[in-house]
Scaffold this active site. Structure first.
Site, PDB file in Angstrom:
ATOM      1  CB  THR A  48      14.978  18.668  52.876  1.00  0.00           C
ATOM      2  OG1 THR A  48      13.733  19.204  52.418  1.00  0.00           O
ATOM      3  CG2 THR A  48      15.013  18.708  54.385  1.00  0.00           C
ATOM      4  CG  ASP A  68      11.694  23.249  42.451  1.00  0.00           C
ATOM      5  OD1 ASP A  68      11.027  22.522  41.702  1.00  0.00           O
ATOM      6  OD2 ASP A  68      11.974  22.947  43.639  1.00  0.00           O
ATOM      7  CG  HIS A  69       7.578  23.400  43.479  1.00  0.00           C
ATOM      8  ND1 HIS A  69       6.482  22.594  43.276  1.00  0.00           N
ATOM      9  CD2 HIS A  69       8.582  22.585  43.891  1.00  0.00           C
ATOM     10  CE1 HIS A  69       6.810  21.340  43.566  1.00  0.00           C
ATOM     11  NE2 HIS A  69       8.074  21.306  43.932  1.00  0.00           N
ATOM     12  CG  HIS A  90       9.226  17.427  42.586  1.00  0.00           C
ATOM     13  ND1 HIS A  90       9.210  18.768  42.831  1.00  0.00           N
ATOM     14  CD2 HIS A  90       9.272  17.296  41.240  1.00  0.00           C
ATOM     15  CE1 HIS A  90       9.235  19.439  41.689  1.00  0.00           C
ATOM     16  NE2 HIS A  90       9.258  18.566  40.700  1.00  0.00           N
ATOM     17  CG  ASP A 102       3.168  22.958  41.866  1.00  0.00           C
ATOM     18  OD1 ASP A 102       2.178  22.313  41.447  1.00  0.00           O
ATOM     19  OD2 ASP A 102       3.653  22.777  42.996  1.00  0.00           O
ATOM     20  CD  GLU A 159       3.752  18.438  41.920  1.00  0.00           C
ATOM     21  OE1 GLU A 159       4.815  19.071  42.034  1.00  0.00           O
ATOM     22  OE2 GLU A 159       2.996  18.192  42.876  1.00  0.00           O
TER      23      GLU A 159
HETATM   24  P1  13P Z   1      13.258  17.528  49.233  1.00  0.00           P
HETATM   25  O1  13P Z   1      13.293  18.802  50.017  1.00  0.00           O
HETATM   26  O2  13P Z   1      12.454  16.458  49.891  1.00  0.00           O
HETATM   27  O3  13P Z   1      14.634  17.057  48.870  1.00  0.00           O
HETATM   28  O4  13P Z   1      12.474  17.832  47.880  1.00  0.00           O
HETATM   29  C1  13P Z   1      13.064  18.634  46.923  1.00  0.00           C
HETATM   30  C2  13P Z   1      12.121  18.986  45.857  1.00  0.00           C
HETATM   31  O5  13P Z   1      11.366  18.171  45.371  1.00  0.00           O
HETATM   32  C3  13P Z   1      12.146  20.360  45.371  1.00  0.00           C
HETATM   33  O6  13P Z   1      11.129  20.618  44.469  1.00  0.00           O
END
Ligand code: 13P
Length: 280
Positions: A231, A82-83, A206, A104, A134
């Site tokens: 989160t 991710d990212h 996201h 990203d 993104e």
């Molecule tokens: P949250 O931490 O708001 O759930 O976002 C997760 C996210 O988009 C990870 O790339």
């Protein structure tokens, strides 16, 4: 079932008009909780880890564990970076066997974002892996540091971006943000709908924590096929661990570990049901 590409899961999600849950993990308990929820609901998921999290949870330790969990699972699972922020991190993930990577470049100018994502698409192609990118800026921040201002994706830019990069999944910015929202977010469904009408690439949402079930399901109806949750899982784990420790004079590691798994399992299960329109 198996370790699969994210593209396979996105195609199936498109056919069923649902979204695949992409759950961020940072330790073994998080991996176990997420996989348990997916198996219990017999639903595929994506296990993911963001580059900013690698200082806590190193890629060379997390990656093989995530991949082993996917290979041993009773459901299909894609393992995703991710990212990704650096090309070398993307390469490392691909070498470890990740079946999907995000690069990203959202803070870059459009043409530079296109150029860098195009290079990642070419690299991932060698491994048969899926690529997400993104466009526009999702608010907040994946880790610590400066919070980004939201900048909604421009639908015409999305058309150009998807065509010129050949990307497999597009993360859109429609008022969503990473982390806990100070107030309930107002998502720009008009922008999402316009992108969905113009672009055939599967869309990614996201910043899932704090978005309501109704908003999730509305977004899915407008083409969102992958939803990221981070989160909420980290918070659930911490809350379950705290609640356990608060009741004990002397905490036991093994009981604590089981509580961490349980916290993540419950959060992931709840979200899988919403994303797949599963009613009790
Ligand atoms: P949250 O931490 O708001 O759930 O976002 C997760 C996210 O988009 C990870 O790339």
């Amino acid at each position: 079932m198996a370790l699969v590409t994210m593209k396979k899961l996105l195609c199936e999600a498109e056919r069923k008009k649902v979204a695949v849950g992409a759950f961020s993990v940072g330790n073994m308990e998080m991996v176990m909780g997420a996989v348990r929820a997916a198996e219990e609901l017999n639903t595929p998921i994506i296990l993911q880890i963001a580059e900013v999290r690698l200082k806590n949870s190193p890629l060379e330790l997390m990656g093989p564990m995530m991949i082993a969990a996917a290979k041993n699972s009773k459901v299909d699972i894609a393992v995703h970076l991710d990212h990704g922020l650096k090309f070398e991190t993307v390469q490392k993930a691909l070498e470890l066997g990740f079946t999907s990577v995000m690069f990203d470049g959202s803070l870059l100018e459009l043409d530079e974002n296109i150029k860098q994502v195009h290079a990642v698409v070419a690299e991932a192609y060698k491994y048969g892996a899926t690529v997400e990118a993104e466009l526009g800026v999702v608010g907040g921040n994946e880790g610590e540091g400066k919070k980004h201002e939201i900048l909604c994706t421009r639908p015409d830019d999305a058309v150009k971006f998807c065509k010129e990069t050949g990307v497999d999944a597009l993360a859109v910015a429609i008022g969503n943000a990473h982390g806990n929202y100070p107030v309930s977010p107002e998502l720009r469904f008009d922008v999402l709908e316009e992108i969905y009408n113009k672009v055939s690439t599967p869309l990614v949402l996201h910043g899932g924590t704090g978005i309501s079930d109704e908003q999730f399901q509305h977004a899915i109806k407008l083409g969102v096929r992958k939803i990221n949750i981070a989160t909420a899982s980290f918070d659930h784990l911490a809350q379950y661990a705290k609640a356990y420790c608060d009741t004990k004079e002397k905490a036991n590691y093994f009981e604590l570990s089981a509580q961490e798994v349980q916290g993540v399992y419950e959060n992931v299960k709840r979200h899988i049901k919403v994303f797949n329109f599963i009613n009790d």
